[in-house]
Design a protein around this motif. Sequence first.
Motif, PDB file in Angstrom:
ATOM      1  N   VAL A 127       1.105 -14.270  33.502  1.00  0.00           N
ATOM      2  CA  VAL A 127       2.080 -13.241  33.889  1.00  0.00           C
ATOM      3  C   VAL A 127       1.790 -12.800  35.307  1.00  0.00           C
ATOM      4  CG1 VAL A 127       3.161 -11.073  33.239  1.00  0.00           C
ATOM      5  CG2 VAL A 127       1.755 -12.294  31.581  1.00  0.00           C
ATOM      6  N   SER A 128       2.867 -12.692  36.091  1.00  0.00           N
ATOM      7  CA  SER A 128       2.713 -12.152  37.431  1.00  0.00           C
ATOM      8  C   SER A 128       3.961 -11.358  37.775  1.00  0.00           C
ATOM      9  CB  SER A 128       2.493 -13.288  38.432  1.00  0.00           C
ATOM     10  OG  SER A 128       2.126 -12.750  39.686  1.00  0.00           O
ATOM     11  N   ARG A 129       3.960 -10.706  38.927  1.00  0.00           N
ATOM     12  CA  ARG A 129       5.159  -9.961  39.330  1.00  0.00           C
ATOM     13  C   ARG A 129       6.274 -10.951  39.644  1.00  0.00           C
ATOM     14  NH1 ARG A 129       4.962  -6.762  43.913  1.00  0.00           N
ATOM     15  NH2 ARG A 129       6.720  -5.606  43.035  1.00  0.00           N
ATOM     16  N   ALA A 173       5.243 -12.539  23.558  1.00  0.00           N
ATOM     17  CA  ALA A 173       5.639 -11.127  23.502  1.00  0.00           C
ATOM     18  C   ALA A 173       4.542 -10.240  24.088  1.00  0.00           C
ATOM     19  CB  ALA A 173       5.956 -10.724  22.065  1.00  0.00           C
ATOM     20  N   ALA A 174       3.287 -10.588  23.794  1.00  0.00           N
ATOM     21  CA  ALA A 174       2.160  -9.800  24.308  1.00  0.00           C
ATOM     22  C   ALA A 174       2.101  -9.900  25.835  1.00  0.00           C
ATOM     23  CB  ALA A 174       0.852 -10.282  23.684  1.00  0.00           C
ATOM     24  N   LEU A 175       2.410 -11.089  26.354  1.00  0.00           N
ATOM     25  CA  LEU A 175       2.393 -11.278  27.807  1.00  0.00           C
ATOM     26  C   LEU A 175       3.579 -10.551  28.462  1.00  0.00           C
ATOM     27  CD1 LEU A 175       1.408 -15.065  27.870  1.00  0.00           C
ATOM     28  CD2 LEU A 175      -0.035 -13.146  28.590  1.00  0.00           C
ATOM     29  N   GLU A 176       4.731 -10.595  27.792  1.00  0.00           N
ATOM     30  CA  GLU A 176       5.925  -9.934  28.334  1.00  0.00           C
ATOM     31  C   GLU A 176       5.748  -8.419  28.406  1.00  0.00           C
ATOM     32  OE1 GLU A 176       9.101 -11.232  25.803  1.00  0.00           O
ATOM     33  OE2 GLU A 176       9.044 -13.294  26.594  1.00  0.00           O
ATOM     34  N   ALA A 177       4.900  -7.891  27.536  1.00  0.00           N
ATOM     35  CA  ALA A 177       4.711  -6.437  27.473  1.00  0.00           C
ATOM     36  C   ALA A 177       3.833  -5.916  28.607  1.00  0.00           C
ATOM     37  CB  ALA A 177       4.099  -6.058  26.119  1.00  0.00           C
ATOM     38  N   LEU A 178       3.313  -6.809  29.446  1.00  0.00           N
ATOM     39  CA  LEU A 178       2.367  -6.374  30.482  1.00  0.00           C
ATOM     40  C   LEU A 178       3.049  -5.846  31.745  1.00  0.00           C
ATOM     41  CD1 LEU A 178      -0.346  -9.174  30.158  1.00  0.00           C
ATOM     42  CD2 LEU A 178      -0.429  -6.830  29.294  1.00  0.00           C
ATOM     43  N   GLY A 179       4.364  -5.894  31.785  1.00  0.00           N
ATOM     44  CA  GLY A 179       5.066  -5.278  32.908  1.00  0.00           C
ATOM     45  C   GLY A 179       5.251  -6.172  34.117  1.00  0.00           C
ATOM     46  N   GLY A 180       4.996  -7.460  33.992  1.00  0.00           N
ATOM     47  CA  GLY A 180       5.213  -8.372  35.109  1.00  0.00           C
ATOM     48  C   GLY A 180       6.677  -8.749  35.232  1.00  0.00           C
ATOM     49  N   PRO A 204      -2.168 -13.481  42.098  1.00  0.00           N
ATOM     50  CA  PRO A 204      -2.109 -12.085  41.643  1.00  0.00           C
ATOM     51  C   PRO A 204      -1.519 -12.020  40.229  1.00  0.00           C
ATOM     52  CG  PRO A 204      -0.296 -12.539  43.158  1.00  0.00           C
ATOM     53  CD  PRO A 204      -1.099 -13.825  43.044  1.00  0.00           C
ATOM     54  N   LEU A 205      -2.372 -12.142  39.231  1.00  0.00           N
ATOM     55  CA  LEU A 205      -1.902 -12.206  37.851  1.00  0.00           C
ATOM     56  C   LEU A 205      -2.143 -10.905  37.098  1.00  0.00           C
ATOM     57  CD1 LEU A 205      -3.233 -15.790  37.001  1.00  0.00           C
ATOM     58  CD2 LEU A 205      -0.933 -15.131  37.752  1.00  0.00           C
ATOM     59  N   LEU A 206      -1.191 -10.562  36.260  1.00  0.00           N
ATOM     60  CA  LEU A 206      -1.343  -9.377  35.412  1.00  0.00           C
ATOM     61  C   LEU A 206      -1.942  -9.755  34.064  1.00  0.00           C
ATOM     62  CD1 LEU A 206       2.160  -7.842  36.150  1.00  0.00           C
ATOM     63  CD2 LEU A 206      -0.043  -6.961  36.934  1.00  0.00           C
ATOM     64  N   GLY A 207      -1.842 -11.031  33.728  1.00  0.00           N
ATOM     65  CA  GLY A 207      -2.394 -11.451  32.447  1.00  0.00           C
ATOM     66  C   GLY A 207      -2.540 -12.957  32.346  1.00  0.00           C
ATOM     67  N   VAL A 208      -3.580 -13.382  31.639  1.00  0.00           N
ATOM     68  CA  VAL A 208      -3.789 -14.803  31.335  1.00  0.00           C
ATOM     69  C   VAL A 208      -4.204 -14.901  29.873  1.00  0.00           C
ATOM     70  CG1 VAL A 208      -5.156 -16.876  31.794  1.00  0.00           C
ATOM     71  CG2 VAL A 208      -4.567 -15.352  33.675  1.00  0.00           C
ATOM     72  N   ASN A 209      -3.608 -15.821  29.164  1.00  0.00           N
ATOM     73  CA  ASN A 209      -3.967 -16.020  27.755  1.00  0.00           C
ATOM     74  C   ASN A 209      -4.114 -17.521  27.510  1.00  0.00           C
ATOM     75  OD1 ASN A 209      -4.277 -16.070  25.014  1.00  0.00           O
ATOM     76  ND2 ASN A 209      -2.279 -15.178  24.535  1.00  0.00           N
ATOM     77  N   ILE A 210      -5.290 -17.924  27.061  1.00  0.00           N
ATOM     78  CA  ILE A 210      -5.517 -19.333  26.737  1.00  0.00           C
ATOM     79  C   ILE A 210      -6.011 -19.450  25.297  1.00  0.00           C
ATOM     80  CG2 ILE A 210      -6.948 -21.377  27.199  1.00  0.00           C
ATOM     81  CD1 ILE A 210      -6.834 -20.725  30.105  1.00  0.00           C
TER      82      ILE A 210
END
Lengths: 147, 84
Positions: free
Chosen positions: A94-96, A18-25, A69-75
């Motif tokens: 997350v990416s476009r 959910a946190a990754l989905e919220a980044l707008g990618g 080109p990533l908007l977010g990475v979570n490990i």
Amino acid sequence: MKRVAIQSADFDVATELAALEALGGGGVASFTGIVRGEGGLIALELEHYPAMTAAQVDRIVDEALARWPLLGVNIIHRFGRLEPGARIVFVGTVSRHRTAALESCAFLIDWLKSDAPFWKKEHFADGATAWVAARAEDEAKAKGWTA
Amino acid sequence: MITIVYFAWVRESIGHDEERVERPAPGVTVADLIAQLATRGGGYAQVLSDPAKLRAAIDQRFVPLDTVIGDAKEVALFPPVTGG
């Protein structure tokens, strides 16, 4: 967004996604690694190099950020004693577009296997223990990304 | 002095996870240090006599075994990693 967590505690995949989905990618890719309960395995014990692990995983993430080109990475990578069915590792990107998200996620998990300072010890029902040996094919997979 | 840290079966065989040793002479490599520690016998000899099975880090960075230790603070010896 870049987040690296090395922890013994479990995590909630839905919350992380959910946190990754919220980044707008336009695309979120993820991988969750689970302890397999094969061959009488009752637990996997993960040891790591506390002074090095987070910094090393951070370097691997930076490598992914430089390539895609990533908007977010979570490990999230767990350590300690984990039983069959337990989550060990989470990688989310997350990416476009889907290609960058999927490729970078595969890259990150391949590199975590061959380049993060973790060691797995297997505990079996009969009391036997065995350190997991590194697999040449994992090494080859990670190196395949260097080309 | 420098600190040597051990992980996984290297740690188990040696019997402790960390120790302090005299700073190696200039030019001494990780492989040289491994060979020197192996001469202590016992668990040291058991796991350090075949360096091909070992990996190393200097000051928390992976390095090849032929790397010179130089003015490093910490050398880590361990088997190939198996995370993920």
